[in-house]
Design a protein around this motif. Structure first.
Motif, short mmCIF file in Angstrom:
data_model
loop_
_atom_site.label_atom_id
_atom_site.label_comp_id
_atom_site.label_asym_id
_atom_site.label_seq_id
_atom_site.Cartn_x
_atom_site.Cartn_y
_atom_site.Cartn_z
N ASN A 69 5.17 10.09 -16.39
CA ASN A 69 4.07 9.23 -16.83
C ASN A 69 3.87 8.02 -15.93
OD1 ASN A 69 3.19 10.84 -18.85
ND2 ASN A 69 4.54 9.93 -20.39
N LEU A 70 4.94 7.53 -15.38
CA LEU A 70 4.82 6.39 -14.46
C LEU A 70 4.00 6.82 -13.24
CD1 LEU A 70 5.59 3.53 -13.55
CD2 LEU A 70 7.63 4.51 -12.48
N TRP A 71 4.37 7.99 -12.69
CA TRP A 71 3.63 8.49 -11.52
C TRP A 71 2.17 8.76 -11.90
CZ3 TRP A 71 1.47 13.52 -11.39
CH2 TRP A 71 0.81 13.83 -10.18
N TYR A 72 1.98 9.42 -13.03
CA TYR A 72 0.64 9.84 -13.42
C TYR A 72 -0.26 8.63 -13.66
CZ TYR A 72 -2.45 13.50 -15.33
OH TYR A 72 -3.46 14.41 -15.53
N ALA A 73 0.27 7.63 -14.36
CA ALA A 73 -0.54 6.44 -14.64
C ALA A 73 -0.87 5.69 -13.35
CB ALA A 73 0.21 5.52 -15.61
N THR A 74 0.11 5.61 -12.46
CA THR A 74 -0.15 4.93 -11.18
C THR A 74 -1.26 5.65 -10.43
OG1 THR A 74 2.20 4.40 -11.09
CG2 THR A 74 0.93 4.01 -9.09
N LEU A 75 -1.14 6.97 -10.36
CA LEU A 75 -2.12 7.76 -9.60
C LEU A 75 -3.52 7.66 -10.21
CD1 LEU A 75 -2.10 9.87 -7.17
CD2 LEU A 75 -2.30 11.58 -8.98
N ARG A 76 -3.58 7.65 -11.54
CA ARG A 76 -4.89 7.62 -12.22
C ARG A 76 -5.54 6.25 -12.14
NH1 ARG A 76 -5.06 11.59 -17.00
NH2 ARG A 76 -6.45 10.10 -17.94
N VAL A 77 -4.72 5.21 -12.26
CA VAL A 77 -5.30 3.87 -12.39
C VAL A 77 -5.08 3.00 -11.15
CG1 VAL A 77 -5.39 1.79 -13.80
CG2 VAL A 77 -4.96 4.02 -14.88
N PHE A 78 -3.82 2.73 -10.83
CA PHE A 78 -3.57 1.73 -9.80
C PHE A 78 -3.96 2.19 -8.40
CE2 PHE A 78 -0.67 0.63 -13.31
CZ PHE A 78 -1.23 -0.60 -13.62
N THR A 79 -3.69 3.46 -8.09
CA THR A 79 -4.03 3.95 -6.76
C THR A 79 -5.53 3.84 -6.50
OG1 THR A 79 -2.12 5.42 -6.83
CG2 THR A 79 -3.81 5.91 -5.19
N ILE B 125 -7.81 2.04 -8.03
CA ILE B 125 -8.25 0.64 -8.04
C ILE B 125 -7.85 -0.04 -6.74
CG2 ILE B 125 -7.88 -1.65 -9.11
CD1 ILE B 125 -7.79 -0.29 -11.81
N GLY B 126 -6.61 0.20 -6.32
CA GLY B 126 -6.13 -0.40 -5.07
C GLY B 126 -7.04 -0.02 -3.90
N ILE B 127 -7.37 1.24 -3.76
CA ILE B 127 -8.19 1.68 -2.62
C ILE B 127 -9.58 1.07 -2.71
CG2 ILE B 127 -9.21 3.68 -1.45
CD1 ILE B 127 -6.82 5.34 -2.47
N VAL B 128 -10.17 1.10 -3.90
CA VAL B 128 -11.52 0.56 -4.06
C VAL B 128 -11.55 -0.95 -3.79
CG1 VAL B 128 -13.38 0.14 -5.73
CG2 VAL B 128 -12.31 2.40 -5.59
N VAL B 129 -10.53 -1.65 -4.29
CA VAL B 129 -10.49 -3.10 -4.07
C VAL B 129 -10.41 -3.41 -2.56
CG1 VAL B 129 -9.01 -5.15 -4.32
CG2 VAL B 129 -9.60 -3.77 -6.32
N VAL B 130 -9.55 -2.67 -1.85
CA VAL B 130 -9.45 -2.94 -0.41
C VAL B 130 -10.76 -2.63 0.30
CG1 VAL B 130 -8.28 -2.35 1.74
CG2 VAL B 130 -6.96 -2.63 -0.35
N CYS C 235 0.84 -1.21 0.00
CA CYS C 235 0.00 0.00 0.00
C CYS C 235 0.87 1.26 0.00
CB CYS C 235 -0.93 0.02 1.21
SG CYS C 235 -2.23 -1.19 1.12
N ILE C 236 1.96 1.22 0.76
CA ILE C 236 2.86 2.38 0.79
C ILE C 236 3.39 2.66 -0.62
CG2 ILE C 236 5.15 3.17 1.57
CD1 ILE C 236 3.45 3.25 3.93
N ALA C 237 3.76 1.59 -1.34
CA ALA C 237 4.38 1.78 -2.66
C ALA C 237 3.35 2.19 -3.72
CB ALA C 237 5.08 0.49 -3.08
N ILE C 238 2.22 1.50 -3.77
CA ILE C 238 1.28 1.74 -4.87
C ILE C 238 0.34 2.91 -4.59
CG2 ILE C 238 -0.57 0.70 -6.26
CD1 ILE C 238 0.68 -2.01 -5.65
N ILE C 239 0.03 3.11 -3.31
CA ILE C 239 -0.93 4.15 -2.97
C ILE C 239 -0.24 5.32 -2.26
CG2 ILE C 239 -3.04 4.65 -1.68
CD1 ILE C 239 -3.73 1.63 -1.92
N GLY C 240 0.57 4.98 -1.25
CA GLY C 240 1.15 6.01 -0.40
C GLY C 240 2.02 7.02 -1.13
N LEU C 241 3.03 6.51 -1.83
CA LEU C 241 3.97 7.42 -2.50
C LEU C 241 3.29 8.30 -3.55
CD1 LEU C 241 6.84 8.48 -2.88
CD2 LEU C 241 7.27 6.57 -4.44
N PRO C 242 2.49 7.72 -4.47
CA PRO C 242 1.84 8.59 -5.47
C PRO C 242 0.93 9.65 -4.84
CG PRO C 242 1.52 6.26 -6.03
CD PRO C 242 2.22 6.29 -4.72
N VAL C 243 0.18 9.25 -3.78
CA VAL C 243 -0.71 10.22 -3.14
C VAL C 243 0.09 11.28 -2.39
CG1 VAL C 243 -2.51 10.54 -1.39
CG2 VAL C 243 -2.68 8.64 -2.99
N LEU C 244 1.17 10.86 -1.76
CA LEU C 244 2.02 11.83 -1.06
C LEU C 244 2.52 12.91 -2.03
CD1 LEU C 244 3.62 12.70 1.47
CD2 LEU C 244 5.36 11.03 0.89
#
Ligand code: PHE
Length: 443
Positions: free
Chosen positions: A417-427, A429-434, A53-62
């Motif tokens: 783009n790596l940050w942006y794509a993670t923030l738009r998609v993976f972050t 999805i990760g939160i909603v899935v949990v 969660c820190i890697a996929i959600i925490g860092l991009p949101v920070l």
């Protein structure tokens, strides 16, 4: 100093910002909460989910939260209103600032009670109360002597709220900047000393196995939600604390590099705290899942039976108090900045008003059973991730991309783009899935 906003001055160096943000991130969450919720949720698997969660959600949101603050140079509520109008979108996004500011007040309500326990333990350890004490004796002290004694808790809680209000009232450049500049390095030194102590006298092998070998059968759906909630809590994200601090960040400083530094520092502190606490816990055959009392029961007892125990116990609780103090400052900063920037009320009075509100919240925690856990559950595991989800959606899909590009201009094309794509998609999805998993929608 910046002239962007008349009442808004900025910190003078990247270092001060890192110290302030790391001071916010590193707190009771790392030293008290992380070990005890890891213990309650079975160890390794919980730690793994938390780190993911820190890697996929925490860092991009920070990073997103910091840039929102720096771009707008305002408290989180006004920041959202400005960012929304700059992006020609609905003012309803102010809800991110409002919910976050409220979450900060709710968290401060129970945070300051726990910080009060820490103050009490400094005094008790200094008096040598835990020397040679048995587990039953320390448990009795924690459960009846302290948490069963509302007046004592109230006194310490009041003292801690006053300490926090004093720094916030003095303001960001004087108060926050100076407070963290020397406190954070001191904290790091104290933790390293404690770690060495625990490794030399505790059961390191057992502790390492417990923390780092994942057993998923011991992790419940609620445990997964708690791991995610804790990744927000520990980084101070999702509620505007980092947005408020970002608003004081000098324009030329790299947000990405700073955010990575903060995530690494925070994670290292949590793991160090775990490795300082669990070897002692296992050496004494204490239950790792003994709850909020883990730090307050097992540690003093463990220290009490060891050479130089009084000194180290005292040092440890001073360390925890410092960490709690620099975090609580950021819990109420959004609310205080909002009042003092939008009304004629001075920063002193604003800090006093918010201090009083959180003080009352703490009184509710002390006198009413259950309030404590409910506030923690609601604010940490629901409001923070929800705030983070909304921030990811806002910055990723709603806010003008050029604002993010400008704030992160030091990143290469691919890095951005790596940050942006993670923030738009993976972050998201990760939160909603949990969330879905924890309410039983996914199995
Ligand atoms: N991050 C702090 C800790 O770990 C708590 C905190 C949460 C502070 C949210 C500010 C905002 O103790």
């Amino acid at each position: 100093m910046t002239t962007d906003h008349k009442k808004h001055i900025s910190w003078n160096s990247r270092w001060t910002f890192i110290m302030a943000a790391a001071g916010s991130a590193i707190g009771l969450g790392n030293i008290w909460k992380f070990p005890y919720i890891t213990g309650e949720n079975g160890g390794g698997a919980f730690v793994l989910v938390y780190l993911l969660c820190i890697a996929i959600i925490g860092l991009p949101v920070l990073m997103a939260e910091t840039l929102m603050g720096r771009h707008s140079r305002r408290n989180p509520i006004s920041a959202m209103s400005r960012l929304a109008s700059e992006s020609d979108t609905s003012k309803a996004w102010v809800v991110i600032g409002l919910m976050g500011t409220l979450a900060g007040i709710l968290i401060m309500s129970f945070y300051s009670v726990v910080a009060g326990w820490v103050m009490d333990y400094i005094v008790e350890s200094a008096r040598g109360s835990f020397v040679m004490a048995t587990q039953n004796q320390v448990t009795a002290y924690f459960e009846s002597g302290l948490t069963g004694n509302p007046k004592l808790q109230l006194a310490w809680h009041t003292a801690f709220v006053l300490m926090t209000v004093a720094v916030v009232a003095a303001g960001v450049t004087k108060g926050l900047g100076n407070a963290v500049r020397f406190m954070m390095p001191l904290l790091a030194i104290l933790l390293v000393i404690l770690l060495g102590y625990s490794i030399s006298v505790g059961n390191v092998a057992e502790a390492a196995r417990f923390l780092f070998s994942p057993d998923f059968s011991r992790l419940s759906a609620e445990g997964v939600l708690k791991a995610m909630g804790h990744s927000f809590f520990t980084l101070s994200i999702g509620m505007g604390a980092i947005m408020a601090y970002g608003s004081y960040m000098p324009a030329k400083v790299s947000i990405a590099r700073t955010a990575i530094t903060i995530v690494l520092l925070d994670t290292v502190f949590a793991l160090m705290a775990g490795m300082a606490i669990f070897p002692l816990v296992f050496a004494h055959g204490i239950e790792p899942g003994s709850g909020p009392g883990l730090m307050f029961i097992s540690l003093p007892m463990a220290f009490g039976g060891m050479p130089f125990g009084t000194f180290f116990a005292c040092l440890f609780f001073i360390l925890v108090l410092i960490a709690a103090w620099t975090s609580s400052i950021s819990l109420i900063e959004p609310a205080v900045a909002w009042i003092s920037e939008n009304t004629r009320i001075s920063r002193y009075i604003s800090a006093g008003i918010i201090g009083l509100i959180t003080w009352l919240g703490g009184v509710a925690c002390i006198y009413r059973e259950g309030v404590f856990g409910q506030l923690d559950m609601l604010a940490s595991n629901i409001m923070l991730p929800l705030g983070g989800l909304l921030m990811a959606i806002f910055v990723g899909w709603i806010m003008k991309r050029k604002i993010a590009k400008k704030e992160l201009e030091d990143l290469s094309y691919n890095q951005f783009n790596l940050w942006y794509a993670t923030l738009r998609v993976f972050t998201p999805i990760g939160i909603v899935v949990v969330f879905a998993y924890s309410v039983g929608l996914l199995k």
